[in-house]
Write an enzyme that holds these catalytic residues in place. Structure first.
Site, mmCIF file in Angstrom:
data_model
loop_
_atom_site.group_PDB
_atom_site.id
_atom_site.type_symbol
_atom_site.label_atom_id
_atom_site.label_comp_id
_atom_site.label_asym_id
_atom_site.label_seq_id
_atom_site.Cartn_x
_atom_site.Cartn_y
_atom_site.Cartn_z
ATOM 1 N N LYS A 84 -2.593 -1.840 7.592
ATOM 2 C CA LYS A 84 -3.791 -1.153 8.210
ATOM 3 C C LYS A 84 -4.907 -1.590 8.702
ATOM 4 O O LYS A 84 -4.335 -3.333 8.699
ATOM 5 C CB LYS A 84 -4.803 -1.604 6.403
ATOM 6 C CG LYS A 84 -5.928 -0.831 6.210
ATOM 7 C CD LYS A 84 -6.681 -1.151 5.034
ATOM 8 C CE LYS A 84 -8.622 -0.919 4.966
ATOM 9 N NZ LYS A 84 -9.191 -0.847 3.470
ATOM 10 N N TYR A 98 -10.027 -10.589 -7.047
ATOM 11 C CA TYR A 98 -9.148 -10.999 -8.140
ATOM 12 C C TYR A 98 -9.151 -11.910 -9.032
ATOM 13 O O TYR A 98 -8.817 -12.231 -10.089
ATOM 14 C CB TYR A 98 -7.140 -10.740 -7.924
ATOM 15 C CG TYR A 98 -7.561 -9.375 -6.367
ATOM 16 C CD1 TYR A 98 -6.941 -8.413 -7.256
ATOM 17 C CD2 TYR A 98 -6.880 -9.779 -5.195
ATOM 18 C CE1 TYR A 98 -6.526 -6.775 -6.716
ATOM 19 C CE2 TYR A 98 -6.568 -8.351 -5.353
ATOM 20 C CZ TYR A 98 -6.311 -7.161 -5.853
ATOM 21 O OH TYR A 98 -6.196 -6.167 -4.663
ATOM 22 N N ARG A 119 -0.410 -2.611 -7.098
ATOM 23 C CA ARG A 119 -0.537 -3.077 -5.317
ATOM 24 C C ARG A 119 -1.871 -4.519 -6.199
ATOM 25 O O ARG A 119 -1.375 -5.840 -6.489
ATOM 26 C CB ARG A 119 -1.189 -2.534 -4.901
ATOM 27 C CG ARG A 119 -1.617 -3.515 -3.587
ATOM 28 C CD ARG A 119 -2.418 -2.777 -1.823
ATOM 29 N NE ARG A 119 -3.204 -3.929 -1.547
ATOM 30 C CZ ARG A 119 -2.584 -5.037 -0.096
ATOM 31 N NH1 ARG A 119 -1.175 -4.581 0.136
ATOM 32 N NH2 ARG A 119 -3.134 -5.184 -0.045
ATOM 33 N N HIS A 163 -4.550 -9.116 3.511
ATOM 34 C CA HIS A 163 -6.229 -9.764 4.050
ATOM 35 C C HIS A 163 -7.184 -9.918 4.702
ATOM 36 O O HIS A 163 -6.437 -11.032 5.019
ATOM 37 C CB HIS A 163 -6.563 -9.806 2.482
ATOM 38 C CG HIS A 163 -7.022 -9.042 1.595
ATOM 39 N ND1 HIS A 163 -7.058 -8.891 -0.124
ATOM 40 C CD2 HIS A 163 -6.394 -7.270 1.752
ATOM 41 C CE1 HIS A 163 -6.546 -8.351 -0.597
ATOM 42 N NE2 HIS A 163 -6.145 -6.996 0.416
ATOM 43 N N HIS A 204 -2.402 2.115 -5.756
ATOM 44 C CA HIS A 204 -2.787 1.017 -5.469
ATOM 45 C C HIS A 204 -3.037 -0.035 -6.825
ATOM 46 O O HIS A 204 -2.993 -1.080 -6.174
ATOM 47 C CB HIS A 204 -3.695 1.201 -4.731
ATOM 48 C CG HIS A 204 -4.316 0.941 -3.785
ATOM 49 N ND1 HIS A 204 -3.889 0.434 -2.492
ATOM 50 C CD2 HIS A 204 -5.475 -0.118 -3.761
ATOM 51 C CE1 HIS A 204 -4.486 -0.640 -2.212
ATOM 52 N NE2 HIS A 204 -5.626 -1.039 -2.389
ATOM 53 N N ARG A 258 1.017 -1.306 0.209
ATOM 54 C CA ARG A 258 0.012 -0.111 -0.032
ATOM 55 C C ARG A 258 0.778 1.183 0.277
ATOM 56 O O ARG A 258 1.992 1.153 0.263
ATOM 57 C CB ARG A 258 -0.952 0.161 1.509
ATOM 58 C CG ARG A 258 -1.266 -1.301 1.547
ATOM 59 C CD ARG A 258 -2.408 -1.340 2.455
ATOM 60 N NE ARG A 258 -3.805 -1.728 2.345
ATOM 61 C CZ ARG A 258 -3.685 -3.244 3.239
ATOM 62 N NH1 ARG A 258 -2.217 -3.092 4.332
ATOM 63 N NH2 ARG A 258 -4.731 -4.336 2.799
#
Length: 546
Positions: free
Chosen positions: A426, A525, A493, A516, A490, A401
């Site tokens: 995050k 994805y 990423r 995640h 991003h 990120r």
């Protein structure tokens, strides 16, 4: 009177000339070769030479020069610097006071007035005042306090011009060509207007002198504040030059409307200190604190004259409906506003958990933008700067990120285990991601050239690299690579995860590398990968169209 003396400035002997502000004196000083202005000494200074001193005496021949008994030019090691005094004749244009022209814009006040030391000291005492060297005018923030002080101080000397925004508009379609005899003024939503025309030196010179004029080098047009007064001034010049002036309105784009109050308004309510302290106490990240405070400030300013502790659930519902129906904000923006409001009444005020009568919207599902391998390769090739190239390669090779990228420190690179440690990512979670062998070689080359101290990527003064700089680097690389997609850090990423999935990497490994919490986030994805598409045959190919 001016004073001439010997000074030592930046380890050099210089002749210093001290004087009060006088346009005639400054013009004479600038006519002498080698003249320079020192902000430190607050004076003009020249090379310490006999010829320069003699020239000063000639330039100021109409003034009475009084010399001290000791000669001016002697060995500085043997005697103290001498001082010469020049008594100027009385000036004919130094009249006290004078007319002051005040122009009132939406958020700024422009003042033009004769040179007067008392007036300058007064203007400097105002909040957010500054001097514009290019346009030779004072710019002051427009608020009731400054406006009252200016009106009281200058009184009858003021000549006020109010720049209102009520401009009669013509057509609303701006996408067209203009001829060489036409001047097109386009009113924009943000309180600015574009002035588009061909080569007309007189009009260009006039616009340069107008307050807050700005030249757009990319689009080749001028922008000014929306003002009837400025439009009339441009129209008068067009009439003299035989030009045709047209005023049009910029076509409104669909999207969120701006907030009701400006981001720099001095009169708007600020977020309560207890709100910020509670967010900090609960270990929210700086990004989350900034977002919560911004959204909560919008809510309390919507009800500007009411006490926030007296607002009820009905007020919250009305505000949320305003965001959806009038401002047209996104679903994520709406949810963030609700969470920011709930945090104050439930956590800060200690109230009960509230459920508002308005339904939460379904989260919109947008597929991420993904670059092909060839596009990423071209972006890297089009970036010759070693630091910029390393930033792009690292963001793509590890799926970082933007905040994680700029927070990386030298100690986070583990070359023995070939891992990169992401600290406080995050959700304040730590994780490890892969370190490519090729990336390790690039990082070592980058370190030898740039020598960062603390952070892996540092600014000119050793500070942490900014997010805006990384965004500009990625955007410029995409532009040079002629990529028409909207590319951000991003996007790299997203491309990292998609390319791993297309190579057959297990989804759970990709989830761990990206950080995640749920596999559902990573599964998005699977909707953008092109793996297996080459084996699918479209039914169109089976049609017999010949």
């Amino acid at each position: 009177m001016i004073r001439i003396e010997h000074v030592v400035h930046r380890e050099e002997d210089r002749i210093a000339v001290y004087s009060e502000y006088d346009a005639q004196v400054i013009a004479k000083i600038r006519s002498i070769a080698g003249s320079r202005w020192s902000r430190t000494l607050r004076c003009w200074h020249f090379p310490y030479q006999q010829s320069v001193y003699e020239e000063l005496k000639i330039v100021f021949s109409d003034c009475q020069i009084v010399e001290r008994p000791s000669p001016f030019f002697v060995d500085s090691a043997q005697s103290q610097p001498a001082v010469a005094e020049v008594v100027l004749p009385p000036s004919t244009d130094q009249t006290p006071g004078g007319v002051v022209q005040m122009e009132l814009f939406h958020s700024k006040i422009v003042l033009r007035l004769p040179k007067n030391q008392k007036d300058i000291e007064f203007i400097l005492s105002l909040r957010f005042s500054r001097w514009d060297k290019l346009k030779m005018m004072w710019i002051v923030s427009r608020n009731p306090f400054n406006l009252d002080k200016i009106t009281t101080y200058f009184g009858a000397r003021l000549n006020t011009i109010e720049h209102t925004m009520a401009v009669s508009l013509g057509k609303k379609d701006v996408r067209r060509e203009i001829d060489k005899h036409e001047v097109l003024v386009v009113i924009q939503r943000g309180g600015r207007m574009r002035v588009i025309f061909g080569y007309h030196p007189s009009l260009t010179t006039a616009i340069k002198k107008m307050p807050f004029s700005s030249w757009d080098h990319v689009n080749k047009w001028w922008t000014l504040p929306v003002s009837v007064y400025l439009c009339q001034a441009i129209e008068g010049i067009c009439h003299q030059q035989g030009l045709r002036m047209t005023i049009e309105h910029e076509q409104h784009k669909t999207g969120p409307q701006p907030r009701m109050y400006g981001t720099t308004s001095d009169s708007r309510k600020r977020c309560p200190e207890s709100y910020v302290l509670k967010l900090t106490e609960m270990r929210y990240s700086e990004h989350t604190i900034r977002n919560y405070c911004s959204h909560f400030e919008e809510f309390i300013n919507y009800y500007g004259r009411e006490d926030i502790d007296q607002l009820s659930d009905k007020h919250v519902v009305v505000f949320i409906r305003y965001l959806v129906m009038e401002r047209g904000v996104s679903v994520s923006y709406q949810n963030l506003s609700i969470n920011a409001i709930k945090f104050y009444y439930e956590r800060v005020m200690g109230g009960k958990r509230k459920v508002y009568s308005i339904d939460r919207p379904r989260q919109e599902k947008h597929l991420p933008t993904v670059l092909s391998v060839e596009e990423v390769t071209e972006m890297i090739r089009q970036t010759p700067n070693i630091k910029h190239r390393t930033i792009i390669m690292l963001a793509y090779s590890a799926g970082l990120r933007l905040s994680e990228l700029i927070d990386l420190k030298l100690t986070d690179i583990d070359s023995k285990r070939m891992q990169i440690c992401i600290r406080s990512g995050k959700g304040n979670k730590d994780r490890h991601t892969i370190l490519s062998p090729m990336m390790l070689g690039v990082l070592r080359e980058y370190y030898k050239r740039e020598h960062p101290v603390t952070y892996l990527f540092e600014g000119l003064r050793g500070e942490q690299y900014s997010k805006a700089s990384v965004q500009l680097i990625v955007g410029e690389a995409a532009r040079k690579a002629r990529i028409t997609k909207k590319v951000s850090p991003h996007t790299l990423r997203h491309s990292f995860a998609t390319h791993l999935l297309e190579k057959g990497t297990d989804l759970r490994y990709i989830q761990a590398l990206l950080g995640h919490e749920s596999t559902k986030t990573t599964e998005i994805y699977t909707h953008v990968t092109t793996k297996g598409f080459d084996q699918i045959k479209s039914p169109l190919d089976d049609l017999m169209l010949d």
